[in-house]
Design a protein around this motif. Sequence first.
Motif, PDB file in Angstrom:
ATOM      1  N   THR A 188       0.546  -1.406  -0.010  1.00 23.20           N
ATOM      2  CA  THR A 188      -0.145  -0.253   0.047  1.00 23.20           C
ATOM      3  C   THR A 188       0.692   0.847   0.158  1.00 23.20           C
ATOM      4  O   THR A 188       0.543   2.661  -0.815  1.00 23.20           O
ATOM      5  N   GLY A 189       2.008   1.105   0.468  1.00 25.04           N
ATOM      6  CA  GLY A 189       3.044   2.415   0.414  1.00 25.04           C
ATOM      7  C   GLY A 189       3.389   2.366  -0.570  1.00 25.04           C
ATOM      8  O   GLY A 189       3.806   3.616  -0.959  1.00 25.04           O
ATOM      9  N   GLY A 190       3.807   1.645  -1.862  1.00 19.17           N
ATOM     10  CA  GLY A 190       4.303   1.663  -2.565  1.00 19.17           C
ATOM     11  C   GLY A 190       3.417   2.444  -3.497  1.00 19.17           C
ATOM     12  O   GLY A 190       4.044   2.320  -4.299  1.00 19.17           O
ATOM     13  N   TRP A 191       2.518   1.994  -3.049  1.00 19.32           N
ATOM     14  CA  TRP A 191       1.085   2.397  -4.099  1.00 19.32           C
ATOM     15  C   TRP A 191       1.131   3.152  -4.179  1.00 19.32           C
ATOM     16  O   TRP A 191       1.118   4.430  -5.154  1.00 19.32           O
ATOM     17  N   LEU A 192       1.047   4.864  -2.514  1.00 17.79           N
ATOM     18  CA  LEU A 192       0.514   5.543  -2.511  1.00 17.79           C
ATOM     19  C   LEU A 192       1.563   5.976  -3.407  1.00 17.79           C
ATOM     20  O   LEU A 192       1.910   7.778  -3.761  1.00 17.79           O
ATOM     21  N   LEU A 244      -1.088  15.556   1.058  1.00 20.66           N
ATOM     22  CA  LEU A 244      -1.034  15.332   2.961  1.00 20.66           C
ATOM     23  C   LEU A 244      -2.638  14.689   3.270  1.00 20.66           C
ATOM     24  O   LEU A 244      -1.827  13.722   4.568  1.00 20.66           O
ATOM     25  N   GLY A 245      -3.471  14.354   2.977  1.00 27.02           N
ATOM     26  CA  GLY A 245      -4.599  13.876   3.140  1.00 27.02           C
ATOM     27  C   GLY A 245      -4.289  12.095   2.977  1.00 27.02           C
ATOM     28  O   GLY A 245      -4.570  11.395   3.537  1.00 27.02           O
ATOM     29  N   LEU A 246      -3.949  12.005   2.014  1.00 31.83           N
ATOM     30  CA  LEU A 246      -3.229  10.605   1.498  1.00 31.83           C
ATOM     31  C   LEU A 246      -2.563  10.368   2.646  1.00 31.83           C
ATOM     32  O   LEU A 246      -2.169   9.375   3.079  1.00 31.83           O
ATOM     33  N   ASP A 251      -1.184   6.692   7.397  1.00 32.83           N
ATOM     34  CA  ASP A 251      -0.933   6.739   9.173  1.00 32.83           C
ATOM     35  C   ASP A 251      -1.795   5.830  10.109  1.00 32.83           C
ATOM     36  O   ASP A 251      -1.158   5.531  10.443  1.00 32.83           O
ATOM     37  N   TRP A 252      -3.316   6.636   9.177  1.00 27.08           N
ATOM     38  CA  TRP A 252      -4.280   5.990  10.062  1.00 27.08           C
ATOM     39  C   TRP A 252      -4.899   4.271   9.829  1.00 27.08           C
ATOM     40  O   TRP A 252      -5.254   3.698  10.633  1.00 27.08           O
ATOM     41  N   ILE A 253      -5.336   4.444   8.498  1.00 27.92           N
ATOM     42  CA  ILE A 253      -4.811   3.024   8.862  1.00 27.92           C
ATOM     43  C   ILE A 253      -3.321   1.940   8.932  1.00 27.92           C
ATOM     44  O   ILE A 253      -3.676   1.164   9.537  1.00 27.92           O
ATOM     45  N   TYR A 254      -2.970   2.445   8.272  1.00 24.63           N
ATOM     46  CA  TYR A 254      -1.382   1.060   9.139  1.00 24.63           C
ATOM     47  C   TYR A 254      -0.270   1.957   9.683  1.00 24.63           C
ATOM     48  O   TYR A 254       0.642   1.307  10.525  1.00 24.63           O
ATOM     49  N   GLY A 255      -0.538   3.036   9.769  1.00 18.30           N
ATOM     50  CA  GLY A 255       1.104   4.028  10.468  1.00 18.30           C
ATOM     51  C   GLY A 255       2.328   3.537   9.468  1.00 18.30           C
ATOM     52  O   GLY A 255       3.053   2.827   8.299  1.00 18.30           O
ATOM     53  N   LEU A 256       2.504   4.637   9.623  1.00 15.06           N
ATOM     54  CA  LEU A 256       4.096   5.641   8.141  1.00 15.06           C
ATOM     55  C   LEU A 256       4.469   4.523   8.978  1.00 15.06           C
ATOM     56  O   LEU A 256       5.543   4.460   8.160  1.00 15.06           O
TER      57      LEU A 256
END
Length: 264
Positions: A188-192, A244-246, A251-256
């Motif tokens: 997910t982080g890579g996709w984002l 910033l929203g993304l 961060d809310w879903i997984y944590g950065l």
Amino acid sequence: MQKNGPIALLFHTLVMAFMLAPLLIVCLAAFSPAETLSVPTGNWSLRWFRQVFRHPDFMQAFYNSLALATAAATLSTALAMAAALAIVRYPIAGRSWLQGLFLSPLIIPHLVLGVAMLRMLSLLGGQGSFGWLILAHALVVTPYTMRLIMAALVGFDRSVEQAAQSLGANGKVVLLRMTLPMILPGVTGGWLLAFINSFDELSMSIFVVSPSTVTLPVRMYMYATESLDPMMAAVSALIVFLTLGLMLLLDWIYGLDRVLIGKH
């Protein structure tokens, strides 16, 4: 270490302020009621934001960038996941060379990639094609997904996969129901990150877009060559707010920390 603590803190604070100050100024200028770029001191206005949403060229460019970034990020994630699984888990010949090949767009200037893509598309007759534009962006953003997925796979506990295989699960079931959920923060982080970089890409896009596939950064560049008013600041502020929203959503879903470090 304690003596250097305040100095190091001051240094990092100054660096962060230097990096964030231009973004803050642009976002403040977007709320100016004046005709020229200026930071509002008394009156605040949403005038230029309304102008952006009423501007057909900017809105079409936004939809183009949104569709392009979504498709390029999804394609790059699929390619990066397959490559990362092969590189991390299997002792294939030329593994280091293959990893370097996937990460090479990070060290090649996007201007050079743009010229190369323009030449290639002219030879293949693909100029102006949205599909070729997706492939070009996927090439640029794949290293971002590749690095995070590989980080998630390093140190991955395969005992769960082995237990599932011992119970009769085939490779497809193990991948979709065991492996993928456990490395999902990295994916997910890579996709984002791929989405954000594709959405913001200018240097290469300016060579390969057509009048019907102009992206938002290219449209902003074209507009800035004609005039520079607070509407440019409003568009820039919207991009900052979207990014910033993304990041806050992730961060809310997984944590950065889990995404960037690659924890499962």
